[in-house]
Design an enzyme around this catalytic site. Structure first.
Site, PDB file in Angstrom:
ATOM      1  N   GLY A   1       1.812   4.288   2.715  1.00 46.50           N
ATOM      2  CA  GLY A   1       0.962   3.782   1.465  1.00 46.50           C
ATOM      3  C   GLY A   1      -0.352   3.352   1.993  1.00 46.50           C
ATOM      4  O   GLY A   1      -0.549   2.800   2.836  1.00 46.50           O
TER       5      GLY A   1
ATOM      6  N   HIS B   1       2.021   6.263  -2.133  1.00 44.96           N
ATOM      7  CA  HIS B   1       1.289   5.525  -2.919  1.00 44.96           C
ATOM      8  C   HIS B   1       0.039   4.911  -2.813  1.00 44.96           C
ATOM      9  O   HIS B   1      -0.190   4.382  -1.479  1.00 44.96           O
ATOM     10  CB  HIS B   1       2.051   4.462  -3.714  1.00 44.96           C
ATOM     11  N   ASP B   2      -1.101   5.019  -3.396  1.00 45.41           N
ATOM     12  CA  ASP B   2      -2.349   4.264  -3.201  1.00 45.41           C
ATOM     13  C   ASP B   2      -3.218   5.023  -2.153  1.00 45.41           C
ATOM     14  O   ASP B   2      -4.120   4.328  -1.737  1.00 45.41           O
ATOM     15  CB  ASP B   2      -2.205   2.885  -2.926  1.00 45.41           C
TER      16      ASP B   2
END
Length: 262
Positions: free
Chosen positions: A138, A120-121
């Protein structure tokens, strides 16, 4: 549109008429796929996911699933994939989270080998190569033309600068400045990515300037703050076409939040 009859595509999904979809692939309602993209069999694409033009996704990948983050509570975060990427078997790319910019991004012209994880991200640039089983935690930022060796692991919030090269089975817990070549566990720097720079058209003078910057940062015995001052002076002394790349190194150091591998 060449869609295998066993594929399950939500009627709300938006696929260009030239998209190809293989057998048993599942595509969710908030997915957008651009012209010329080919999706292999047994791929799952879900979430608010946008995939650009002329990508090739091989079988068994999971694209746009919820992030592996306990704080995630179903927010409408996104995954954005650019154009002309090759994504091999069993890759996992997750949505972003509301704790960051809310979107995971993969740019253009990237070569992503089997079993790669992009969490994520993460923000991945263009023209990168991720070898088999490379994994990003992340919030990792990857610059253009970066190469990650097989089974390399990158800690959350790390940054890897443009044209850097990370060897196989390397564990990164700190940032990697542009152009640096490293490997090991713990990671250690071993010069600059000269061969890569030559292939990308860097001049002899530009490579020489980058090599001098590396020596100031890694071989001079200077503290990091002293090395920054020396790089500032190098930028001032060089012609603009060479100073450009030294300046990129210097700016990366200012933006580092985890410290650099040194």
């Amino acid at each position: 549109m060449a869609i295998h009859p066993s594929a399950l595509i939500d009627p709300k999904a938006s696929l260009d008429s030239s998209v190809e979809v293989g057998a048993y692939t599942i595509i969710g309602p908030n997915v957008r796929i651009g012209a010329g993209t080919k999706i292999g069999p047994h791929v799952v694409i879900e979430g608010h996911t946008t995939i650009g033009r002329e990508n090739t996704l091989f079988q068994f990948s999971s694209i746009g699933a919820a992030p592996q983050d306990k704080k995630y509570a179903g927010e409408p975060t996104r995954l954005e994939i650019g154009d002309r990427n090759v994504i091999r078997e069993f890759c996992t790319f997750n949505l972003g989270t509301s704790q960051d910019v809310g979107v995971t991004r993969l740019g253009n012209d990237n070569w992503i080998m089997a079993y790669v994880h992009i969490a994520h991200d993460c923000q991945v640039g263009n023209h990168t190569i991720f070898a088999n089983n490379a994994a990003l935690a992340g919030h990792v930022h990857i610059g253009d033309w970066v190469i990650l060796g097989g089974f390399s692991n990158t800690h959350q919030f790390c940054k890897i600068g443009a044209h850097a090269m990370v060897g196989m089975s390397t564990s990164l817990t700190q940032d990697v400045p542009p152009f640096v070549m490293l490997n090991g566990n713990p990671a250690a720097a071993h010069g600059i990515n000269v061969e890569g720079l030559k292939r990308r058209g860097f001049s002899r003078e530009q490579i020489s300037a980058i090599r001098q910057s590396y020596k100031l940062l890694y071989k001079s015995g200077l503290t990091l703050e002293e090395a920054k001052l020396a790089l500032d002076q190098q930028v001032a002394d060089l012609a603009p076409e060479q100073a450009l790349h030294v300046k990129a190194i210097r700016e990366f150091l200012d933006g580092s939040t985890r410290g650099i591998v040194r």
